[in-house]
Design a protein around this motif. Structure first.
Motif, short mmCIF file in Angstrom:
data_model
loop_
_atom_site.label_atom_id
_atom_site.label_comp_id
_atom_site.label_asym_id
_atom_site.label_seq_id
_atom_site.Cartn_x
_atom_site.Cartn_y
_atom_site.Cartn_z
N GLY A 231 0.82 -1.28 0.05
CA GLY A 231 0.12 0.13 -0.14
C GLY A 231 0.96 1.29 -0.15
N ASP A 232 0.34 2.40 -0.18
CA ASP A 232 1.07 3.56 -0.22
C ASP A 232 1.59 3.87 1.25
N ASP A 233 1.10 3.31 2.34
CA ASP A 233 1.89 3.50 3.49
C ASP A 233 2.92 2.40 3.74
N ASP A 234 3.25 1.66 2.73
CA ASP A 234 4.21 0.59 2.83
C ASP A 234 3.71 -0.65 3.69
N SER A 235 2.40 -0.78 3.97
CA SER A 235 1.91 -1.90 4.41
C SER A 235 1.27 -2.70 3.44
N THR A 236 1.09 -4.08 3.81
CA THR A 236 0.58 -5.19 2.84
C THR A 236 -0.93 -4.68 2.86
N VAL A 237 -1.50 -4.91 1.67
CA VAL A 237 -2.99 -4.53 1.25
C VAL A 237 -3.55 -6.01 1.47
N GLY A 238 -4.65 -6.12 1.75
CA GLY A 238 -5.24 -7.29 1.69
C GLY A 238 -4.89 -8.55 2.37
N ASP B 129 -2.58 -2.91 -10.08
CA ASP B 129 -2.92 -1.57 -9.76
C ASP B 129 -1.55 -0.79 -10.16
N ILE B 130 -0.36 -1.34 -9.30
CA ILE B 130 0.78 -0.86 -9.18
C ILE B 130 1.45 -0.93 -10.52
N ALA B 131 1.42 -2.05 -11.10
CA ALA B 131 2.08 -2.45 -12.44
C ALA B 131 1.41 -1.66 -13.45
N GLU B 132 0.12 -1.36 -13.49
CA GLU B 132 -0.41 -0.48 -14.26
C GLU B 132 0.21 0.90 -14.31
N ARG B 133 0.18 1.40 -13.13
CA ARG B 133 0.93 2.66 -12.96
C ARG B 133 2.16 2.76 -13.44
#
Length: 130
Positions: free
Chosen positions: A39-46, A59-63
């Motif tokens: 995540g944007d806060d460096d934590s693991t999402v989901g 999402d990250i790869a698309e950016r």
């Protein structure tokens, strides 16, 4: 012939430490490195959720693709790495939603673990874009 090479950073502190880039464009080829659900806060999402983690990876790869001048429609190959391949359908759902029309070549593989044990999935992709 001059070869054009462009690197894309996600700002991860691991990039300079390891010596890698989120994505590299060389000519019309774009490679996106193994992308984790951070995540944007460096934590693991989901946490515990393969689908949510796969969505975040995509999402990250698309950016990164967009910063390199490509899009998801330009993706020709994806690699989905899972710590439990029996959960592949959860990752496949996210992949299918994102790539319904592009339909790149895709491989699902099981790995023993990732750098962070909370990560259940990482995604790599390659694209060809003019």
């Amino acid at each position: 012939m001059e070869r054009i090479r462009r690197i894309v950073s996600s700002g991860s502190p691991l990039e300079p430490q390891i010596g890698f880039s989120r994505a590299v464009r060389a000519g019309n080829y774009v490679a996106v490195a193994g992308t984790a659900p951070i995540g944007d806060d460096d934590s693991t999402v989901g946490l515990g959720d393969v689908y949510a983690q796969t969505v975040r990876c995509l999402d990250i790869a698309e950016r990164a693709l967009e910063e390199a001048g490509a899009s998801m429609e330009d993706v020709v190959r994806t690699r989905i790495m899972l710590t439990d391949v029996t959960r592949w359908k959860e990752a496949a759902r996210a992949h299918g939603e994102r790539f319904a029309s592009a339909r790149p070549a895709c491989t699902f593989v099981e790995v023993s673990r990732f750098i962070d044990p909370a990560w259940l999935v990482e995604v790599e992709m390659d694209a060809v874009s003019d």
